[in-house]
Motif scaffolding. Structure first.
Motif, short mmCIF file in Angstrom:
data_model
loop_
_atom_site.label_atom_id
_atom_site.label_comp_id
_atom_site.label_asym_id
_atom_site.label_seq_id
_atom_site.Cartn_x
_atom_site.Cartn_y
_atom_site.Cartn_z
N SER A 133 4.33 -87.45 -0.50
CA SER A 133 3.14 -87.04 -0.68
C SER A 133 2.51 -86.46 0.61
O SER A 133 2.07 -85.30 1.00
CB SER A 133 1.96 -88.10 -1.39
OG SER A 133 0.80 -87.46 -1.28
N ALA A 134 2.54 -87.35 1.65
CA ALA A 134 2.09 -86.63 3.11
C ALA A 134 2.97 -85.74 3.52
O ALA A 134 2.27 -84.81 4.11
CB ALA A 134 2.35 -88.12 4.05
N ALA A 135 4.13 -85.71 3.25
CA ALA A 135 5.31 -84.46 3.82
C ALA A 135 4.53 -83.02 3.01
O ALA A 135 4.39 -81.93 3.51
CB ALA A 135 6.57 -84.51 3.46
N ILE A 136 4.26 -83.14 1.55
CA ILE A 136 3.78 -82.15 0.79
C ILE A 136 2.39 -81.64 1.41
O ILE A 136 2.03 -80.52 1.48
CB ILE A 136 3.86 -82.39 -0.43
CG1 ILE A 136 5.31 -82.58 -1.00
CG2 ILE A 136 3.17 -81.20 -1.45
CD1 ILE A 136 5.39 -83.03 -2.33
N GLU A 137 1.53 -82.69 1.56
CA GLU A 137 0.24 -82.49 1.92
C GLU A 137 0.10 -81.74 3.14
O GLU A 137 -0.70 -80.71 3.26
CB GLU A 137 -0.52 -83.73 2.17
CG GLU A 137 -0.93 -84.64 0.81
CD GLU A 137 -1.32 -85.98 1.05
OE1 GLU A 137 -2.08 -86.07 1.96
OE2 GLU A 137 -0.57 -86.96 0.49
N LEU A 203 -9.04 -68.37 0.46
CA LEU A 203 -8.11 -67.33 0.15
C LEU A 203 -6.74 -68.21 -0.06
O LEU A 203 -6.08 -67.38 -0.85
CB LEU A 203 -8.21 -66.68 1.50
CG LEU A 203 -7.02 -65.55 1.89
CD1 LEU A 203 -7.28 -64.50 0.63
CD2 LEU A 203 -6.93 -64.80 3.11
N THR A 204 -6.43 -69.15 0.65
CA THR A 204 -5.12 -69.88 0.18
C THR A 204 -5.25 -69.98 -1.26
O THR A 204 -4.18 -69.88 -1.88
CB THR A 204 -4.96 -71.02 1.15
OG1 THR A 204 -4.89 -70.54 2.52
CG2 THR A 204 -3.76 -71.65 0.92
N VAL A 205 -6.21 -70.64 -1.72
CA VAL A 205 -6.16 -71.10 -3.25
C VAL A 205 -5.96 -69.67 -4.01
O VAL A 205 -5.26 -69.90 -5.08
CB VAL A 205 -7.59 -71.64 -3.53
CG1 VAL A 205 -7.74 -71.89 -5.04
CG2 VAL A 205 -7.86 -72.88 -2.94
N ASP A 230 -8.94 -80.10 1.60
CA ASP A 230 -8.23 -80.78 0.43
C ASP A 230 -8.16 -79.46 -0.47
O ASP A 230 -7.45 -79.84 -1.37
CB ASP A 230 -9.17 -81.64 -0.06
CG ASP A 230 -10.73 -81.10 -0.37
OD1 ASP A 230 -10.83 -80.10 0.00
OD2 ASP A 230 -11.17 -81.82 -1.19
N LYS A 231 -8.52 -78.32 -0.26
CA LYS A 231 -8.50 -77.22 -1.26
C LYS A 231 -6.91 -76.79 -1.29
O LYS A 231 -6.65 -76.61 -2.37
CB LYS A 231 -9.41 -76.21 -0.79
CG LYS A 231 -10.78 -76.50 -0.62
CD LYS A 231 -11.45 -77.11 -1.86
CE LYS A 231 -12.87 -77.34 -1.44
NZ LYS A 231 -13.29 -78.31 -0.57
N PRO A 232 -6.19 -76.45 -0.18
CA PRO A 232 -5.02 -76.14 -0.15
C PRO A 232 -4.12 -77.40 -0.77
O PRO A 232 -3.19 -76.90 -1.66
CB PRO A 232 -4.48 -75.68 1.10
CG PRO A 232 -5.73 -75.42 1.77
CD PRO A 232 -6.72 -76.23 1.15
N ILE A 233 -4.45 -78.39 -0.40
CA ILE A 233 -3.73 -79.82 -1.02
C ILE A 233 -3.80 -79.66 -2.35
O ILE A 233 -2.88 -80.11 -3.49
CB ILE A 233 -3.96 -80.95 -0.20
CG1 ILE A 233 -3.72 -80.79 1.08
CG2 ILE A 233 -3.30 -82.02 -1.00
CD1 ILE A 233 -4.37 -82.02 2.11
N ALA A 234 -5.10 -79.56 -2.99
CA ALA A 234 -5.39 -79.56 -4.30
C ALA A 234 -4.44 -78.95 -5.09
O ALA A 234 -3.95 -79.03 -6.06
CB ALA A 234 -6.72 -79.47 -4.74
N VAL A 235 -4.40 -77.39 -4.81
CA VAL A 235 -3.81 -76.46 -5.59
C VAL A 235 -2.20 -76.50 -5.46
O VAL A 235 -1.45 -76.23 -6.33
CB VAL A 235 -4.23 -75.09 -5.24
CG1 VAL A 235 -5.39 -74.91 -5.64
CG2 VAL A 235 -3.96 -74.69 -3.61
#
Length: 294
Positions: A133-137, A203-205, A230-235
């Protein structure tokens, strides 16, 4: 030199060669300058600490700005070389891929070591799923910080925009912590980074929407833990359909993240990078961006 040519040369450099050596890397210089000023200042009181942190941040930002305009005052071909070098140093596409790809391993200790290179949390206490998870985040968050945002500010303000943004992001990474040492000293750096990342994070979202519009929007609405990060991580969680969480900070639902999900995240990463590169190329080619270049 034309901004489109400048961007394409910097982009090609990044993919072909990766990062410049640390000894001549502007981002490393920004970090060392911030670290030097931080180490020389003894904490006193909230107001004085905030003022000292403000002066530290403005000093690094001013030096970054001076560096960014250097190509404007040099002659051919040095101005070309400096401009490409500085722009390339403001973003890190290949390097981010390389760091995250090293976390794809079945050796738990090697995974811990690789993840510790890209996150600030203590990887020794994390199980395999939380390491994945940490790597993907980290990949998702740094896609914004190291790719989307610096090039967004390049579109708006040319080379100075990209370099100054990278300096602010480095200041936040070094000083923007909520602890006794940095609560006030790093507050200006952290808040300025929040302001500069507000539009790029969203914009990333938008760049994720072609990968699953309904799910992306659903998870974006769940991202209420942080102003931007947390926005890019959420998507990314939405597209991969795996849970991503930093215990006590944020959590997004899904299946347990595995090595295969890191590999899939890297594919998503390159898809978003390709979208953003195409958009930049078109906008610069049409000459609709007011950015400046030497």
């Amino acid at each position: 030199m034309g901004t489109l040519v400048l961007f394409l040369l910097a982009f090609t450099w990044d993919l072909a060669l990766g990062e410049p050596p640390a000894v001549v890397h502007p981002v490393v210089w920004f970090g060392k300058m911030a670290g030097f000023l931080d180490s020389r200042y003894e904490r006193r009181s909230p107001v004085i600490d905030f003022t000292a942190g403000l002066i530290t941040a403005l000093t690094v930002i001013f030096l970054a700005f001076l560096l960014s305009i250097l190509p404007f005052y040099t002659h051919f071909p040095l101005n070309y070389l400096l401009a490409v070098y500085l722009l390339k140093s403001s973003f890190a596409i290949r390097s981010l891929h390389e760091h995250v790809s090293r976390t794809v391993t079945n050796d738990l200790e090697e995974k811990r070591r690789a993840v510790s290179m890209i996150v600030s949390r203590d990887t020794k206490i994390l199980d395999e799923a939380h390491l994945n998870s940490a790597a993907i985040e980290s990949l998702a968050e740094n896609l914004n910080d190291s790719v989307i945002a610096p090039l967004f500010y390049f579109l708006l303000f040319g080379l100075p925009g990209a370099v100054v943004y990278r300096a602010v992001n480095t200041l936040d990474a070094m000083l923007g912590y909520r602890n006794e040492r940095y609560e006030f000293f790093g507050k200006f750096s952290a808040r300025l980074d929040d302001v500069l990342n507000f539009i790029p994070a969203r914009l990333t979202v938008l760049l994720y929407l072609p990968l699953g519009r309904k799910k992306v929007l659903e998870y974006y609405k769940l991202a209420r833990f942080k102003i931007n990060s947390d926005k890019p991580i959420a998507v990314m969680s939405a597209v991969l359909r795996v849970w991503l969480e930093k215990p006590g900070v944020y959590s997004f639902p899904g299946g347990e993240p595995k090595n295969e999900d890191i590999k899939q995240a890297l594919k998503v990463y390159w898809t978003v990078v390709a979208e953003w590169t195409l958009i930049i190329t078109i906008l610069l080619g049409l000459g609709v961006c007011p950015c400046l270049s030497p």
